[in-house]
Design a protein around this motif. Structure first.
Motif, PDB file in Angstrom:
ATOM      1  N   GLU A 109       0.828  -1.207   0.000  1.00  0.00           N
ATOM      2  CA  GLU A 109       0.000   0.000   0.000  1.00  0.00           C
ATOM      3  C   GLU A 109       0.861   1.254   0.000  1.00  0.00           C
ATOM      4  OE1 GLU A 109      -3.698  -1.963   2.563  1.00  0.00           O
ATOM      5  OE2 GLU A 109      -2.047  -0.911   3.559  1.00  0.00           O
ATOM      6  N   ALA A 110       1.926   1.237   0.793  1.00  0.00           N
ATOM      7  CA  ALA A 110       2.805   2.402   0.857  1.00  0.00           C
ATOM      8  C   ALA A 110       3.473   2.666  -0.485  1.00  0.00           C
ATOM      9  CB  ALA A 110       3.861   2.199   1.942  1.00  0.00           C
ATOM     10  N   ALA A 111       3.907   1.601  -1.165  1.00  0.00           N
ATOM     11  CA  ALA A 111       4.537   1.779  -2.475  1.00  0.00           C
ATOM     12  C   ALA A 111       3.590   2.448  -3.454  1.00  0.00           C
ATOM     13  CB  ALA A 111       4.993   0.426  -3.023  1.00  0.00           C
ATOM     14  N   ALA A 112       2.285   2.190  -3.285  1.00  0.00           N
ATOM     15  CA  ALA A 112       1.285   2.738  -4.204  1.00  0.00           C
ATOM     16  C   ALA A 112       0.783   4.119  -3.796  1.00  0.00           C
ATOM     17  CB  ALA A 112       0.095   1.777  -4.309  1.00  0.00           C
ATOM     18  N   LEU A 113       1.248   4.636  -2.662  1.00  0.00           N
ATOM     19  CA  LEU A 113       0.772   5.943  -2.198  1.00  0.00           C
ATOM     20  C   LEU A 113       1.506   7.101  -2.853  1.00  0.00           C
ATOM     21  CD1 LEU A 113      -1.127   7.276   0.046  1.00  0.00           C
ATOM     22  CD2 LEU A 113       0.975   7.561   1.356  1.00  0.00           C
ATOM     23  N   HIS A 114       2.652   6.826  -3.449  1.00  0.00           N
ATOM     24  CA  HIS A 114       3.559   7.900  -3.826  1.00  0.00           C
ATOM     25  C   HIS A 114       3.122   8.664  -5.081  1.00  0.00           C
ATOM     26  CE1 HIS A 114       8.043   9.187  -4.402  1.00  0.00           C
ATOM     27  NE2 HIS A 114       7.280  10.172  -3.995  1.00  0.00           N
ATOM     28  N   THR A 119       0.299  12.856  -7.672  1.00  0.00           N
ATOM     29  CA  THR A 119      -0.259  13.398  -8.913  1.00  0.00           C
ATOM     30  C   THR A 119      -1.692  13.858  -8.692  1.00  0.00           C
ATOM     31  OG1 THR A 119       1.153  11.999 -10.294  1.00  0.00           O
ATOM     32  CG2 THR A 119      -0.843  12.861 -11.315  1.00  0.00           C
ATOM     33  N   GLY A 120      -2.481  13.015  -8.017  1.00  0.00           N
ATOM     34  CA  GLY A 120      -3.860  13.383  -7.758  1.00  0.00           C
ATOM     35  C   GLY A 120      -3.976  14.613  -6.880  1.00  0.00           C
ATOM     36  N   TRP A 121      -3.163  14.673  -5.826  1.00  0.00           N
ATOM     37  CA  TRP A 121      -3.260  15.801  -4.901  1.00  0.00           C
ATOM     38  C   TRP A 121      -2.849  17.105  -5.580  1.00  0.00           C
ATOM     39  CZ3 TRP A 121      -0.956  19.852  -2.576  1.00  0.00           C
ATOM     40  CH2 TRP A 121      -1.554  20.349  -1.415  1.00  0.00           C
ATOM     41  N   SER A 251     -11.021  25.853 -18.752  1.00  0.00           N
ATOM     42  CA  SER A 251      -9.561  25.835 -18.791  1.00  0.00           C
ATOM     43  C   SER A 251      -9.060  24.424 -19.077  1.00  0.00           C
ATOM     44  CB  SER A 251      -8.983  26.289 -17.444  1.00  0.00           C
ATOM     45  OG  SER A 251      -9.444  27.569 -17.091  1.00  0.00           O
ATOM     46  N   VAL A 252      -7.974  24.338 -19.819  1.00  0.00           N
ATOM     47  CA  VAL A 252      -7.255  23.082 -20.020  1.00  0.00           C
ATOM     48  C   VAL A 252      -5.959  23.199 -19.234  1.00  0.00           C
ATOM     49  CG1 VAL A 252      -6.218  21.499 -21.688  1.00  0.00           C
ATOM     50  CG2 VAL A 252      -8.265  22.803 -22.312  1.00  0.00           C
ATOM     51  N   VAL A 253      -5.793  22.355 -18.203  1.00  0.00           N
ATOM     52  CA  VAL A 253      -4.709  22.505 -17.249  1.00  0.00           C
ATOM     53  C   VAL A 253      -3.793  21.285 -17.307  1.00  0.00           C
ATOM     54  CG1 VAL A 253      -4.146  22.924 -14.834  1.00  0.00           C
ATOM     55  CG2 VAL A 253      -6.296  23.781 -15.764  1.00  0.00           C
ATOM     56  N   GLY A 254      -2.517  21.516 -17.487  1.00  0.00           N
ATOM     57  CA  GLY A 254      -1.562  20.415 -17.553  1.00  0.00           C
ATOM     58  C   GLY A 254      -0.952  20.108 -16.202  1.00  0.00           C
ATOM     59  N   LEU A 255      -0.547  18.844 -16.020  1.00  0.00           N
ATOM     60  CA  LEU A 255       0.124  18.454 -14.789  1.00  0.00           C
ATOM     61  C   LEU A 255       1.253  17.482 -15.097  1.00  0.00           C
ATOM     62  CD1 LEU A 255       0.460  18.285 -11.724  1.00  0.00           C
ATOM     63  CD2 LEU A 255      -1.115  16.362 -11.753  1.00  0.00           C
ATOM     64  N   HIS A 256       2.473  17.891 -14.772  1.00  0.00           N
ATOM     65  CA  HIS A 256       3.645  17.008 -14.814  1.00  0.00           C
ATOM     66  C   HIS A 256       4.193  17.007 -13.395  1.00  0.00           C
ATOM     67  CE1 HIS A 256       8.013  16.211 -16.390  1.00  0.00           C
ATOM     68  NE2 HIS A 256       7.522  15.221 -15.674  1.00  0.00           N
ATOM     69  N   TRP A 257       3.776  16.008 -12.612  1.00  0.00           N
ATOM     70  CA  TRP A 257       4.131  16.005 -11.193  1.00  0.00           C
ATOM     71  C   TRP A 257       5.641  16.008 -10.986  1.00  0.00           C
ATOM     72  CZ3 TRP A 257       6.760  12.025  -8.583  1.00  0.00           C
ATOM     73  CH2 TRP A 257       6.954  12.279  -7.221  1.00  0.00           C
ATOM     74  N   GLY A 258       6.380  15.324 -11.834  1.00  0.00           N
ATOM     75  CA  GLY A 258       7.820  15.222 -11.654  1.00  0.00           C
ATOM     76  C   GLY A 258       8.525  16.562 -11.578  1.00  0.00           C
ATOM     77  N   LEU A 259       7.955  17.590 -12.188  1.00  0.00           N
ATOM     78  CA  LEU A 259       8.577  18.914 -12.154  1.00  0.00           C
ATOM     79  C   LEU A 259       8.648  19.475 -10.738  1.00  0.00           C
ATOM     80  CD1 LEU A 259       7.141  20.774 -15.300  1.00  0.00           C
ATOM     81  CD2 LEU A 259       9.482  19.996 -14.915  1.00  0.00           C
ATOM     82  N   TYR A 260       7.694  19.087  -9.894  1.00  0.00           N
ATOM     83  CA  TYR A 260       7.702  19.606  -8.528  1.00  0.00           C
ATOM     84  C   TYR A 260       8.932  19.112  -7.769  1.00  0.00           C
ATOM     85  CZ  TYR A 260       2.988  21.410  -9.154  1.00  0.00           C
ATOM     86  OH  TYR A 260       1.898  22.114  -9.602  1.00  0.00           O
TER      87      TYR A 260
END
Length: 321
Positions: A109-114, A119-121, A251-260
């Motif tokens: 479960e922890a491995a799948a939380l990351h 990304t969702g948050w 609005s069309v909003v992009g998300l690339h979580w890795g950039l954070y």
């Protein structure tokens, strides 16, 4: 140690090989992590195919997120430093990017939380600014990324509509707590969303699919709604008509979580603290549909690539709980 390695690009089930190899050696600022659980992600399939934004040199080991233990006994979440990915007994990872594994979750479960939950948050809160009482439409709601968005949407006080493909996945989405589940194979997404919202449409659309899913989203997004572009699991990158966004005022909003990780690492840690609290409260809990032994990793990645899995499939190299 054992590791799955890719010597040529292609379908995961054809190109991943389980081999004996040397343990990776940590570089400056890195640490060796013993893998207890490695979560399967769609990017693992893209890595195998040579279609991911990062193309590690051949041969490489896929696996982009793990739960493991460090030499000093810490239980951590890590994003392995490619080409030494997570489907292995050991990985190396940047010390600064390690996150403490929540005590409320087991290794799988922890491995799948990351990545999926981060990304969702970030997508729902930082990019789409989801508000309590708004309607959230989640495509692929029974999948790994979608199931995280469903739980986070409910935690934020939104009404959640899940789109799935087939009755089995519809049952999973209902168990996750979707207020309404739409089977795209037998129902009209646009008509169902408009009926459920009194004609208004969805305030926020979470789209990890692209292709036809995006086209349908544009037809049922609300006034001042936000379509959150998360990925293209369908394999089709949409070309949105910006005149349509102008006329409907969305609005069309992009998300690339890795950039954070590079632009705002403090925000990543703050997000993890929030996710840990939600896990402790039982508000979010990764949907781990299967826990497979190391020998089953290639088949697991292939099933995620084919879109036949639900929730998360997690590979357990050994010693996991």
């Amino acid at each position: 140690m054992q590791a799955w390695r890719v010597h040529r690009n292609g379908e995961p089930g054809e190109v991943m090989r389980l081999e004996e190899t040397d343990r990776p050696t940590p570089g400056d600022g890195q640490v060796l992590v013993e893998v207890r659980a490695a979560n399967v992600n769609f990017p693992d399939a893209l890595l195998c195919r040579g279609q991911y934004q990062v193309r590690p040199p051949l041969p490489f080991t896929p696996g982009v997120e793990v739960c493991g233990t460090t030499g000093d006994g810490r239980r951590v979440l890590a994003t392995p430093a490619l080409p030494h990915g997570g489907f292995a007994d050991y990985v190396v990872a940047d010390e600064a990017a390690l996150l403490p594994a929540p005590d409320a979750l087991d290794d799988a479960e922890a491995a799948a939380l990351h990545i999926g939950y981060q990304t969702g948050w970030f997508g729902l809160h930082r990019r789409a600014r989801l508000q309590p009482g708004e309607t959230l439409l989640v495509h692929a709601a029974a999948g790994g990324v979608g199931s995280a968005a469903v739980q986070l949407g409910r935690a934020a006080g939104a009404k959640v509509i899940g789109v799935v493909g087939g009755p089995e996945k519809a049952a999973v989405a209902r168990e996750l707590g979707c207020d309404l589940v739409i089977d795209r194979r037998s129902e009209d997404i646009v008509a169902a969303v408009k009926e459920a919202t009194g004609g208004r449409g969805a305030d926020v659309v979470y789209d990890p699919v692209g292709g036809d899913a995006y086209a349908k989203s544009a037809k049922c997004v609300a006034f001042e709604g936000r379509i959150l572009v998360v990925g293209f699991a369908s394999g089709v990158i949409p070309a949105p008509g910006l005149n349509h966004a102008l006329v409907k005022n969305y609005s069309v909003v992009g998300l690339h979580w890795g950039l954070y990780n590079t632009k705002d690492p403090a925000a990543v840690r703050a997000c993890h603290d929030e996710l840990t609290k939600l896990a402790e409260q039982g508000t979010v809990k990764p949907l781990v549909s299967e826990r497979v032994a190391m020998a089953g990793a290639a088949d697991a990645v292939q099933r995620v690539a084919d879109g036949t899995s639900t929730g998360r499939i997690v590979v357990l190299p050994g010693g996991a709980r």
